[in-house]
Motif scaffolding. Sequence first.
Motif, PDB file in Angstrom:
ATOM      1  N   VAL A  58       0.860  -1.191   0.000  1.00 42.67           N
ATOM      2  CA  VAL A  58       0.000   0.000   0.000  1.00 42.67           C
ATOM      3  C   VAL A  58       0.895   1.239   0.000  1.00 42.67           C
ATOM      4  CG1 VAL A  58      -1.761   1.286   1.268  1.00 42.67           C
ATOM      5  CG2 VAL A  58      -1.812  -1.216   1.259  1.00 42.67           C
ATOM      6  N   TRP A  59       0.691   2.105  -0.961  1.00 43.54           N
ATOM      7  CA  TRP A  59       1.572   3.261  -1.116  1.00 43.54           C
ATOM      8  C   TRP A  59       1.559   4.162   0.113  1.00 43.54           C
ATOM      9  CZ3 TRP A  59       5.654   5.073  -3.234  1.00 43.54           C
ATOM     10  CH2 TRP A  59       5.894   6.440  -3.295  1.00 43.54           C
ATOM     11  N   ASP A  60       0.398   4.329   0.729  1.00 44.04           N
ATOM     12  CA  ASP A  60       0.305   5.220   1.889  1.00 44.04           C
ATOM     13  C   ASP A  60       1.210   4.772   3.030  1.00 44.04           C
ATOM     14  OD1 ASP A  60      -1.468   6.923   0.693  1.00 44.04           O
ATOM     15  OD2 ASP A  60      -3.255   5.992   1.539  1.00 44.04           O
ATOM     16  N   ILE A 160      -0.408   6.466  13.998  1.00 44.09           N
ATOM     17  CA  ILE A 160      -1.588   5.603  14.155  1.00 44.09           C
ATOM     18  C   ILE A 160      -2.701   5.985  13.179  1.00 44.09           C
ATOM     19  CG2 ILE A 160      -2.932   6.849  15.911  1.00 44.09           C
ATOM     20  CD1 ILE A 160      -3.068   4.156  17.431  1.00 44.09           C
ATOM     21  N   LEU A 161      -2.778   7.256  12.779  1.00 42.74           N
ATOM     22  CA  LEU A 161      -3.749   7.646  11.758  1.00 42.74           C
ATOM     23  C   LEU A 161      -3.360   7.081  10.399  1.00 42.74           C
ATOM     24  CD1 LEU A 161      -4.675  11.347  12.651  1.00 42.74           C
ATOM     25  CD2 LEU A 161      -6.128   9.317  12.814  1.00 42.74           C
ATOM     26  N   ILE A 162      -2.057   6.985  10.130  1.00 35.88           N
ATOM     27  CA  ILE A 162      -1.608   6.359   8.887  1.00 35.88           C
ATOM     28  C   ILE A 162      -2.008   4.887   8.873  1.00 35.88           C
ATOM     29  CG2 ILE A 162       0.419   5.726   7.510  1.00 35.88           C
ATOM     30  CD1 ILE A 162       1.795   8.242   8.559  1.00 35.88           C
ATOM     31  N   VAL A 163      -1.809   4.203  10.002  1.00 37.22           N
ATOM     32  CA  VAL A 163      -2.181   2.792  10.100  1.00 37.22           C
ATOM     33  C   VAL A 163      -3.691   2.622   9.922  1.00 37.22           C
ATOM     34  CG1 VAL A 163      -2.297   0.816  11.675  1.00 37.22           C
ATOM     35  CG2 VAL A 163      -0.207   2.191  11.548  1.00 37.22           C
ATOM     36  N   TYR A 164      -4.477   3.470  10.584  1.00 41.76           N
ATOM     37  CA  TYR A 164      -5.936   3.388  10.464  1.00 41.76           C
ATOM     38  C   TYR A 164      -6.372   3.674   9.026  1.00 41.76           C
ATOM     39  CZ  TYR A 164     -10.868   4.704  10.904  1.00 41.76           C
ATOM     40  OH  TYR A 164     -12.225   4.802  10.725  1.00 41.76           O
ATOM     41  N   GLY A 165      -5.789   4.697   8.418  1.00 39.79           N
ATOM     42  CA  GLY A 165      -6.157   5.033   7.046  1.00 39.79           C
ATOM     43  C   GLY A 165      -5.847   3.912   6.076  1.00 39.79           C
ATOM     44  N   ALA A 166      -4.677   3.277   6.252  1.00 45.33           N
ATOM     45  CA  ALA A 166      -4.315   2.164   5.369  1.00 45.33           C
ATOM     46  C   ALA A 166      -5.239   0.969   5.594  1.00 45.33           C
ATOM     47  CB  ALA A 166      -2.867   1.770   5.603  1.00 45.33           C
ATOM     48  N   ALA A 167      -5.614   0.717   6.833  1.00 47.93           N
ATOM     49  CA  ALA A 167      -6.453  -0.443   7.150  1.00 47.93           C
ATOM     50  C   ALA A 167      -7.889  -0.265   6.675  1.00 47.93           C
ATOM     51  CB  ALA A 167      -6.434  -0.710   8.654  1.00 47.93           C
ATOM     52  N   THR A 168      -8.358   0.982   6.636  1.00 48.13           N
ATOM     53  CA  THR A 168      -9.756   1.237   6.279  1.00 48.13           C
ATOM     54  C   THR A 168      -9.917   1.896   4.913  1.00 48.13           C
ATOM     55  OG1 THR A 168      -9.693   3.388   7.426  1.00 48.13           O
ATOM     56  CG2 THR A 168     -10.392   1.468   8.713  1.00 48.13           C
ATOM     57  N   GLU A 169      -8.794   2.121   4.218  1.00 48.17           N
ATOM     58  CA  GLU A 169      -8.796   2.753   2.899  1.00 48.17           C
ATOM     59  C   GLU A 169      -9.403   4.155   2.945  1.00 48.17           C
ATOM     60  OE1 GLU A 169     -10.722   0.075   0.197  1.00 48.17           O
ATOM     61  OE2 GLU A 169      -9.136  -1.419   0.322  1.00 48.17           O
ATOM     62  N   ILE A 288       2.643  -6.476  12.896  1.00 45.66           N
ATOM     63  CA  ILE A 288       1.279  -6.348  13.430  1.00 45.66           C
ATOM     64  C   ILE A 288       0.278  -6.221  12.291  1.00 45.66           C
ATOM     65  CG2 ILE A 288      -0.257  -4.875  14.787  1.00 45.66           C
ATOM     66  CD1 ILE A 288       2.140  -4.177  16.548  1.00 45.66           C
ATOM     67  N   LEU A 289       0.609  -5.419  11.272  1.00 46.76           N
ATOM     68  CA  LEU A 289      -0.282  -5.259  10.124  1.00 46.76           C
ATOM     69  C   LEU A 289      -0.450  -6.572   9.358  1.00 46.76           C
ATOM     70  CD1 LEU A 289       0.898  -1.784   8.777  1.00 46.76           C
ATOM     71  CD2 LEU A 289      -1.268  -2.297   9.906  1.00 46.76           C
ATOM     72  N   VAL A 343      -5.817  -0.972  17.359  1.00 45.09           N
ATOM     73  CA  VAL A 343      -6.481  -0.494  16.147  1.00 45.09           C
ATOM     74  C   VAL A 343      -6.547  -1.594  15.101  1.00 45.09           C
ATOM     75  CG1 VAL A 343      -6.309   1.117  14.219  1.00 45.09           C
ATOM     76  CG2 VAL A 343      -5.936   1.922  16.545  1.00 45.09           C
ATOM     77  N   VAL A 344      -5.405  -2.197  14.781  1.00 51.69           N
ATOM     78  CA  VAL A 344      -5.399  -3.182  13.699  1.00 51.69           C
ATOM     79  C   VAL A 344      -6.137  -4.459  14.098  1.00 51.69           C
ATOM     80  CG1 VAL A 344      -3.282  -2.280  12.703  1.00 51.69           C
ATOM     81  CG2 VAL A 344      -3.135  -4.077  14.403  1.00 51.69           C
TER      82      VAL A 344
END
Length: 434
Positions: A58-60, A160-169, A288-289, A343-344
């Motif tokens: 994922v690029w993000d 953590i916002l980057i992780v959330y954004g990647a996980a939820t698109e 974790i991801l 989160v994940v």
Amino acid sequence: MEILPLSILLVVVLFGLLATGLWVGFALIAVGLVAMVAAAPAPPGPVFATKVWGALNVWDLTALPMFIWMGEILYRSRLSSDLFRGLAPFTRRLPGGLLHVNVLGCAVFAAVSGSSAATTATVGRMSLPELARRGYDRDISVGSLAGSGTMGFLIPPSIILIVYGAATEQSIARLFLAGVLPGLMLALLFSGWIVIWALMNPTRMPAAEPATTGAEKRAALRLLLPVVGLIVAVIGSIYAGIASPTEAAVIGVLGALLIAWATGGLDRQAAVQALLGAARTSAMICFILMGAAFLTVAMGYTGIPRALAAWVGEQGFSPNWLLVALMGLFILLGCFLDGISMVVLTVSVILPMVLAAGIDPIWFGIFLVLVVEMSQITPPVGFNLFVLQGVTGRNIFDLARCALPFFLLLVAAVLILMAFPAVALWLPSTMMAR
């Protein structure tokens, strides 16, 4: 296997593995494997390989190691001492005095770090000894730092916002914009409590310091200019549409290296340690991801998320009651898991319920981060408490007692966000509409 017995089995396996000290990422993979074997007709191996590749390709996510590296560089530079000396002249005459440096320093460093633990450690290693030397009460000094350090998760650029954004698109840029006003609100709540505490406990405050001269303020501003310039370069480039979050992360690393070189606070050994620290943290998050991605698809095969969402829908919970229940769940989980793991681990199960209730996913990301911030100051697994234990040598439960008022302020911030969703949604809706 029926859904309820399978759910109980997976929960027991997860917490059993975590209790053994197994890494969170591997524990999630193991639970996913159990779920696949118990309920899925598909072979676990190919599913694991496909899902993990898709989750990490994922690029993000490329912004993640860069922002972590930027924080590691600044942590090892002279930024903490410059922050204290730069902010002190503007706060010493306020009720609460230099205690406000903990809040403002954490807010500023959060805007160039994205990590709660790094924010706490960077500000604390300079502010706590200085506050103790000047006679400030140790409990409020430690408590204000523990609470303020949590802003590293909320104020962009937030890992953590980057992780959330990647996980939820979801859009990383929109999530960053949504975190600005809640972050400022949190800083105001913390400073407001310090003012109230100082007025209620005048005998526990040191004697008032002399007024700051104009020359002292100008000298202080010069110390703050580098970090302010870095904030403008990183966050401003995203909001102005000049750079994507990933490109802004590269700008941040270059700016951090420049600041460290200009101030003479980063030698070759420290530079190597910063690079190794960023690599270790990034690898931990990636594991974790990976585990969460595999567990997500395994849970889809079991049907547990769909059944849970349907059950919640049948109960007729209002969105607010659903959020209150989720807040209680995350406070409980925060006693055992770190923020990113929470989160994940939960977002794949919870997000369908949230969307079904008509809750905006961008707003929910900020709500989630605020609730996760509480986990940073709840024992026995509170990362900010661990950091402060290393700095002060005090018992972790004693530190949690000092941080309790700021934990309650975080609860108040969540309730304000629920009552006024525009606190999070106004800025992204305004800026991204242009």
